[in-house]
Design an enzyme around this catalytic site. Structure first.
Site, short mmCIF file in Angstrom:
data_model
loop_
_atom_site.label_atom_id
_atom_site.label_comp_id
_atom_site.label_asym_id
_atom_site.label_seq_id
_atom_site.Cartn_x
_atom_site.Cartn_y
_atom_site.Cartn_z
N GLU A 198 0.62 -1.09 0.13
CA GLU A 198 0.09 0.04 0.13
C GLU A 198 0.69 1.17 0.12
OE1 GLU A 198 -2.96 2.30 -0.31
OE2 GLU A 198 -3.38 0.08 -0.27
N GLU A 199 1.98 1.17 0.66
CA GLU A 199 2.57 2.58 0.95
C GLU A 199 4.08 2.46 0.36
OE1 GLU A 199 0.56 4.42 1.87
OE2 GLU A 199 -0.78 3.59 3.09
N SER A 598 -10.33 10.45 -0.70
CA SER A 598 -9.05 9.81 0.01
C SER A 598 -8.39 10.66 0.88
CB SER A 598 -8.13 9.17 -0.73
OG SER A 598 -7.43 8.05 0.06
N ASP A 673 -14.15 -0.97 1.93
CA ASP A 673 -12.84 -0.20 1.67
C ASP A 673 -12.04 -0.94 2.96
OD1 ASP A 673 -10.72 1.28 1.60
OD2 ASP A 673 -12.09 3.13 1.39
N HIS A 705 -12.06 0.90 -1.82
CA HIS A 705 -11.49 2.51 -1.73
C HIS A 705 -11.64 3.01 -3.11
CE1 HIS A 705 -9.49 5.76 0.04
NE2 HIS A 705 -8.56 5.85 -0.83
#
Length: 733
Positions: A198-199, A598, A673, A705
């Site tokens: 994800e990051e 977001s 989500d 999401h």
């Protein structure tokens, strides 16, 4: 071709065709063909890519072009070859986190064999081997996901992750088998953990060495990570997942790294240091497989160590470290390259801007320098000592391919045409480039170029000026995007972009003010903006957005402004943008609406709280409401540990001042989500209700999401625009 729409005669003007929301989301895509993952075959004879269908724009098939003749053919038809089986939950979630393929179907990835004779194609949860003569062979039969499939560098093996273990088999013979055994429960082999996907932009957990001698394999145990009961509410039922989600300030997974041979034998554990609470961010091999290079980051993300590992013993030493300045953090990149001569190419922001350096025998040489940013390395020609990279030396609104000479630091040559935003991939020797470019009046085009940047052949010309292009019918109503700057509250230059309807003297127009505002993002650029933007203008709105402090590609100090202060300077800068709009004689100052998703949804909440009365209405899509609910790696990078700086988190959340929201607000969230979990919006809704603050809300069952897809996208935007039209008393012109 012309860079803008053609001049209109009186007859042409009478035939102006406005866009409809239905057409914006219908097939074929109004942006034309949107190929993905262009690659040159190892022998250079073919250029391959994934091309979406005219009648089903989300579905992709594998195509190949003979670079000698320019002839195209489909190699794998996703509808004919695929089984149509539903993907496993693990693969669905991995796709959800990869923004480049989320929402797409059919073939979304592929991998060439080293001999250039075959391609590994994942499709519908299975693996296929496609040859250039059109034959397609199914390689796998077992149940479960086949994550991260690749052909090994020398072409001897195929590998993938199945049911939390790494599977390896000889390519074209034998049955693949698990080379790790204890991947079960909370233990995973060969996968990237949640925050890595994800990051960190890391989607794999294993790495083949050149020559196929070794595999470096991540093993992680998520037992320490807190469990979030995620309720995925769908249209016909509810599924409950006990998801391991590392909220800010809570434990991460335990990570180990091993080196083994392709049979899983001769396994050695890599020494990652005494501190267990670290991030494994990047893993690379030396060209001769004599060393493994591992990037290790501390939990605070202020120190990034480059470890050099002996693959035979697992012993490691720190080659060098990247350290942040005060009130800052270290950003990751993918621009580490180990060269044949033992030197290393490295990207760093140590002088305040992202630039390239060469490390050799313990000494550093800075290769690029200036008040601009290197975005990524596209290729390296070691024989000629040339590095090719993307950057914004010619202005932050454009991105170009440049070359630099390793022996002449500072000498940089631009290789792409001015006025465009470019993406580039090159072959292994950096002799040819596949350039994907767009600008404000032209959707993405793809061409093959030589090392000087000269176009050899079009791969996808996609010219909107040609009558057969899907957007051609709407060119007459296409409105030019304009750019400018204003001075922010701290006197910094803030870039904005705007599209207006054809302005009538004396008339004032409502504004659709779009924003994102978060770090690691740039929204204002000369890239193609999309048909939705033009549709909003056809409806009579002015479309506007501005990049605030904290956003990317403006230098480290510009980004560091949000350190321990999310929801502060970004909000000030966005409100400054709204106040600028109010000074324009063609803007209705009482009808400026704002929208974000977001981080942008979070910003909507913060902007409405900070500046009541400035906006006529606001839309908050999938917003973070409390940063303690978001994940460790992203949140702590900017905000620190909530157990150590609780006051910073309190100032940054949207819950504490929710009662200040006085303007009309629409809250939207997907009910499945797993990124910004639904708890964020339910917490905000409950707070607003308790404070007797009126608001509107739309929830999307079964959506994550990303709330989109056939029918859903139209519903989403109809909901948004009906809401905004009501609060601006605006109807379609």
């Amino acid at each position: 071709m012309a860079l803008g729409p053609p001049l209109m005669s009186g007859e042409a003007a009478a035939q102006i065709k406005d866009l409809t929301l239905e057409r914006v989301y219908a097939s074929p895509d109004l942006a034309g063909s949107a190929p993905l993952q262009p690659k040159l075959s190892p022998d250079g004879k073919y250029l391959t890519l994934l091309r979406n269908r005219a009648d089903e724009k989300e579905r992709y098939d594998l195509w190949a072009m003979d670079t000698a003749t320019g002839q195209w053919r489909m190699l794998v038809d996703s509808k004919k070859v695929g089984t149509g089986a539903e993907l496993s939950e693990a693969e669905k979630m991995q796709r959800e986190r990869d923004r480049s393929i989320v929402g797409k179907t059919g073939i979304v990835g592929y991998d060439w064999a080293a001999d250039g004779k075959a391609i590994l194609v994942p499709l519908d949860g299975e693996l296929y081997l496609a040859s250039l003569d059109g034959n397609v062979t199914r390689l796998t039969q077992e149940k479960g996901s086949k994550l991260n499939p690749v052909i090994s560098p020398a072409g001897g093996y195929v590998s993938y992750v199945n049911d939390q273990n790494l599977v390896v088999g000889k390519l074209g013979s034998g049955t693949p088998g698990k080379i790790t055994q204890d991947g079960t429960g909370t233990v995973h082999w060969g996968e990237a953990e949640f925050v890595a996907q994800e990051e960190m932009n890391r989607f794999t957990g294993y790495w083949w060495s050149p020559g196929d001698r070794y595999l470096a394999v991540e093993r992680y145990d998520e037992a320490p990570v807190g469990v979030v009961t995620r309720t995925a509410i769908g249209a016909s039922g509810t599924s409950t997942y006990q998801q391991r989600y590392p909220k800010a300030g809570t434990p991460n997974v335990l990570v180990d790294l091993y080196v083994m041979d392709p049979a899983g034998a001769n396994k050695v554990k890599v020494d990652l240091g005494k501190e267990a609470d670290i991030y494994l961010t990047r893993v690379d091999w030396a060209p001769d497989a004599s060393a493994l290079y591992v990037q290790r980051m501390n939990r605070e993300q202020t120190v990034l160590d480059m470890l050099k590992v002996d693959p035979a013993t697992g012993t490691s030493s720190v080659l060098f470290s990247e350290k942040s300045g005060p009130k800052s953090w270290v950003n990751l990149s993918d621009d580490f390259h180990a060269l044949d001569d033992g030197s290393l190419i490295w990207w760093s922001e140590r002088d305040g801007h992202g630039h390239l350096y060469r490390w050799k025998a313990g000494k550093w040489t800075q290769l690029t320098k200036g008040n601009w940013e290197v975005a990524e390395v596209a290729g390296i020609d070691e024989a000629k000592g040339r590095i090719f990279f993307l950057g914004n030396k010619d202005g932050v609104l454009e991105r170009h391919l440049y070359s630099a000479d390793v022996t002449k630091p500072g000498a940089v040559t631009r290789l792409t045409e001015a006025g465009w935003w470019n993406k580039v991939v090159m072959d292994g020797k950096a002799s040819r480039a596949i350039v994907t470019r767009s600008n404000t009046n032209q959707p993405s085009q793809v061409y093959l170029a030589d090392a000087s940047g000269e176009r050899i052949a079009w791969v996808e010309e996609n010219a909107v000026t040609k009558a057969e292009h899907p957007y051609h019918a709407y060119l007459a109503s296409h409105r030019e995007r304009k750019f400018g700057t204003i001075k922010g509250p701290d006197d910094s230059d803030l870039h904005w972009e705007m599209v207006t309807p054809e302005l009538e003297p004396g008339k004032r127009y409502p504004v659709f003010f779009q924003h994102y505002g978060g770090p690691h993002s740039q929204t204002v650029s000369k890239a193609w903006g999309g048909a939705l933007q033009q549709y909003l203008v056809d409806r009579g709105y002015i479309w506007f957005q501005i990049d605030n402090r904290g956003s990317a590609n403006r230098g480290k100090a510009f980004e560091d402004a949000i350190y321990h202060a999310m929801g502060s300077v970004e909000v000030e800068d966005q409100v400054a943008g709204a106040n600028y709009l109010k000074t324009l004689d063609f803007v209705d100052p009482a009808k400026i609406t704002t929208y974000g998703w977001s981080y942008g949804g979070y910003m909507t909440l913060k902007m409405l709280e900070a500046a009541p009365g400035v906006f006529a209405a606001g839309v908050a899509g999938a917003p973070v409401s409390r940063w303690e609910l978001y994940d460790t790696f992203y949140t702590e990078r900017y905000m620190g540990d909530p157990t150590k700086v609780p006051e910073a988190y309190k100032k940054s959340d949207t819950i504490g001042e929710a009662a200040k929201i006085a303007d009309p607000m629409l809250l939207i969230h997907g009910m499945s989500d797993d990124n910004v979990v639904l708890d964020n919006s339910t917490a905000m809704a409950a707070t607003l209700q308790k404070a007797k603050v009126p608001f509107e809300m739309m929830l999307y069952p079964g959506h994550t999401h990303r709330v989109s897809g056939p029918g859903i996208s139209e519903h989403l935007w109809t909901t948004i625009l009906n809401f905004l039209d009501r609060h601006t008393e605006h109807g379609k012109r």
